[in-house]
Design an enzyme around this catalytic site. Structure first.
Site, PDB file in Angstrom:
ATOM      1  N   SER A 114       1.104  -1.038  -0.164  1.00 45.09           N
ATOM      2  CA  SER A 114       0.270   0.019  -0.243  1.00 45.09           C
ATOM      3  C   SER A 114       0.627   1.673   0.187  1.00 45.09           C
ATOM      4  O   SER A 114       1.971   1.273   0.078  1.00 45.09           O
ATOM      5  CB  SER A 114      -0.525  -0.049   1.448  1.00 45.09           C
ATOM      6  OG  SER A 114      -1.056   1.301   1.504  1.00 45.09           O
ATOM      7  N   TYR A 127      -2.047   0.360  10.784  1.00 44.49           N
ATOM      8  CA  TYR A 127      -2.313   0.181   9.362  1.00 44.49           C
ATOM      9  C   TYR A 127      -0.999   0.275   9.069  1.00 44.49           C
ATOM     10  O   TYR A 127      -0.345  -0.304   7.717  1.00 44.49           O
ATOM     11  CB  TYR A 127      -3.594   0.438   8.999  1.00 44.49           C
ATOM     12  CG  TYR A 127      -3.682   0.395   7.407  1.00 44.49           C
ATOM     13  CD1 TYR A 127      -3.685  -0.821   7.225  1.00 44.49           C
ATOM     14  CD2 TYR A 127      -3.839   0.397   6.274  1.00 44.49           C
ATOM     15  CE1 TYR A 127      -3.563  -1.444   5.387  1.00 44.49           C
ATOM     16  CE2 TYR A 127      -3.736   0.656   4.444  1.00 44.49           C
ATOM     17  CZ  TYR A 127      -3.539  -1.205   4.378  1.00 44.49           C
ATOM     18  OH  TYR A 127      -3.857  -0.841   2.811  1.00 44.49           O
TER      19      TYR A 127
HETATM   20  C1  8X3 Z   1      -5.084   1.925   1.523  1.00 48.50           C
HETATM   21  C2  8X3 Z   1      -4.495   3.320   0.527  1.00 48.50           C
HETATM   22  O1  8X3 Z   1      -4.738   5.750   0.698  1.00 48.50           O
HETATM   23  O2  8X3 Z   1      -6.197   3.916   1.674  1.00 48.50           O
HETATM   24  O3  8X3 Z   1      -3.875   0.820   1.233  1.00 48.50           O
HETATM   25  O4  8X3 Z   1      -4.579   4.902   2.338  1.00 48.50           O
HETATM   26  S1  8X3 Z   1      -4.946   4.431   1.217  1.00 48.50           S
END
Ligand code: 8X3
Length: 232
Positions: A114, A127
């Protein structure tokens, strides 16, 4: 099933078998898998080994965010959940599949990371820390497999409209919908395109990383949203 259209035999693993069967379609094989459960991983890999004896491409796609609480108010349960699925699950799957990846002529590990793997934002520590870990594991794996014909790729998406936000907001669909309002987010197909691109390069070409965002997203939190309906 974008890889299936390129001639790969697809085996998909996830917890919800009914949905999984729909994803697998007629050509693909759906096998129940919970990447947070080592016994489930063992059974999955045993089945793949029995049927095919090798793995050409492992796509570690399981992952997600839980909550948006600041560190001061962080929920242990959410953090443990995020670390289990994003980090331990990915390591367990990779470790369990490596012997079969070594049986392929050219193996390939694709980790879905991500932009949270190299960005941070308030409330996102659980996260972002987990996705930073995915990035570190991916890079370490590339070092450790250097000299073997196994490629390692990280795909790092920004906003993709899936169940990601419904899960992050613990089922609050309104809050989840707001994340994608006023812009055109990426879709699961956009990410599948990236996987196909990396996997279908000639075997000597290793696509290390693909960072992919909606054009309206400059960083995780700098997002240009249109307020007029129908103009996004
Ligand atoms: C999720 C990316 O842009 O929603 O993995 O933070 S974001």
């Amino acid at each position: 099933m974008a890889l299936g259209r390129k001639g790969f035999q697809i085996v998909v693993g996830a917890r919800r078998l009914d949905r999984l069967k729909r994803v697998a379609g007629e050509e693909g094989i759906a096998i129940a898998l919970d990447v947070t459960d080592k016994k489930s991983i063992e059974a999955f890999v045993r089945e793949v080994s029995k049927r095919f004896g090798r793995i050409d491409v492992l796509v570690n796609n399981a992952g997600g965010a839980l909550g948006l609480a600041p560190i001061e108010k962080a929920s242990d349960e959410d953090w443990i959940g995020m670390w289990k699925v994003n980090v331990l699950g990915l390591m367990w799957m990779t470790r369990a599949c490596l012997p079969l990846l070594r049986k392929a002529k050219h193996g390939h590990v694709v980790n879905i990371g991500s932009i949270a793997g190299f960005e941070t934002y308030k409330g996102g520590a659980g996260y972002t820390a987990a996705k930073h870990a995915v990035r570190a594991i991916t890079r370490t794996l590339r070092l450790e497999l250097n000299g073997e014909p196994i490629r390692v790729t990280e795909i790092a998406p920004g906003l993709v409209e899936t169940e990601f936000s419904v899960v992050r907001f613990h089922g609050d669909r309104k809050a989840a919908k707001a994340v994608y309002e006023g812009l055109k987010p990426l879709s699961a197909e956009d990410i599948a395109d990236c996987v196909v691109f990396a996997v279908t390069r000639p075997p000597h070409v290793d696509i290390d990383e693909i960072v992919v965002r909606p054009v309206a997203q400059a960083t995780a939190q700098v997002v240009a949203r249109k307020t007029t309906k129908g103009r996004s």
